[in-house]
Design a protein around this motif. Structure first.
Motif, PDB file in Angstrom:
ATOM      1  N   GLN A  22       0.772  -1.351   0.073  1.00 39.83           N
ATOM      2  CA  GLN A  22      -0.109  -0.019  -0.096  1.00 39.83           C
ATOM      3  C   GLN A  22       0.908   1.409  -0.040  1.00 39.83           C
ATOM      4  O   GLN A  22       0.608   2.289  -0.635  1.00 39.83           O
ATOM      5  CB  GLN A  22      -0.930  -0.012   1.177  1.00 39.83           C
ATOM      6  N   ARG A  23       1.907   1.434   0.910  1.00 39.60           N
ATOM      7  CA  ARG A  23       2.802   2.490   0.859  1.00 39.60           C
ATOM      8  C   ARG A  23       3.517   2.676  -0.388  1.00 39.60           C
ATOM      9  O   ARG A  23       3.692   3.833  -0.748  1.00 39.60           O
ATOM     10  CB  ARG A  23       3.870   2.204   1.896  1.00 39.60           C
ATOM     11  N   TRP A  31      -7.057   4.375   1.331  1.00 41.63           N
ATOM     12  CA  TRP A  31      -6.910   2.908   0.998  1.00 41.63           C
ATOM     13  C   TRP A  31      -8.201   2.136   0.591  1.00 41.63           C
ATOM     14  O   TRP A  31      -9.037   2.112   1.186  1.00 41.63           O
ATOM     15  CB  TRP A  31      -6.601   2.233   2.336  1.00 41.63           C
ATOM     16  N   GLN A  63      -9.801  -3.996   8.704  1.00 40.03           N
ATOM     17  CA  GLN A  63      -9.725  -2.814   8.526  1.00 40.03           C
ATOM     18  C   GLN A  63     -11.097  -2.465   8.648  1.00 40.03           C
ATOM     19  O   GLN A  63     -12.044  -2.716   8.003  1.00 40.03           O
ATOM     20  CB  GLN A  63      -9.049  -2.130   7.152  1.00 40.03           C
ATOM     21  N   PRO A  85      -6.926   3.117   7.061  1.00 43.44           N
ATOM     22  CA  PRO A  85      -5.490   3.000   6.694  1.00 43.44           C
ATOM     23  C   PRO A  85      -4.732   2.017   7.570  1.00 43.44           C
ATOM     24  O   PRO A  85      -3.767   1.281   7.269  1.00 43.44           O
ATOM     25  CB  PRO A  85      -4.858   4.047   6.320  1.00 43.44           C
ATOM     26  N   GLU A  86      -5.079   1.901   8.692  1.00 40.15           N
ATOM     27  CA  GLU A  86      -4.384   1.062   9.815  1.00 40.15           C
ATOM     28  C   GLU A  86      -5.068   0.057  10.023  1.00 40.15           C
ATOM     29  O   GLU A  86      -6.174  -0.233  10.761  1.00 40.15           O
ATOM     30  CB  GLU A  86      -4.443   2.107  11.292  1.00 40.15           C
TER      31      GLU A  86
END
Length: 135
Positions: A22-23, A31, A63, A85-86
């Protein structure tokens, strides 16, 4: 009442690999998980639901689902599920392979793990220890 979704995570063997992917893909963007079919129970999914991810036959994280939208029209229509996103790590739970995504009833969802549950132990080692009943 919240309803969850479950989907295989293809191309990533661990939560760390998913985060790295994802990064590099969209470092500052939202996301978004894209899929062909739009869920009919969208209201329940965005009312506190999460997307649970299956890595190599084991559910490892979830998520929160923030939004569900259909983009395009007709045969080219697709669904975009916007996610927190986390990822939140969950108790590793075996899950057989399936195609696409499925609804997951909250009573069947694995429980969240505390942040310190893994400590410095790599995810793969933690999985193996659980498989043999040592942790």
């Amino acid at each position: 009442m919240a309803l969850h979704m479950i989907k295989l995570c293809v191309g990533a063997a661990s939560v760390e690999e998913l985060l790295e992917w994802q990064r590099t893909r969209e470092p500052d963007g939202p996301w978004i998980m894209r899929t062909r079919q739009t869920p009919k129970r969208t209201a329940e999914l965005i009312d506190g639901g999460s997307l649970y991810r299956v890595f190599k036959g084991v559910i490892l994280c979830r998520q929160a689902i923030l939004a569900v939208a259909t983009v395009g029209e007709g045969g080219s229509a697709r669904c975009e599920v916007t996610l927190d996103p986390e990822p939140v790590r969950v108790a590793p739970t075996p899950r057989r392979a399936f195609q696409g995504w499925r609804y997951l009833d909250p009573k069947d969802a694995p429980s969240d793990l505390p942040d310190e549950a893994f400590g410095d132990i790599p995810t793969e080692l933690a999985r193996q220890l659980r498989e043999v009943g040592a942790w």
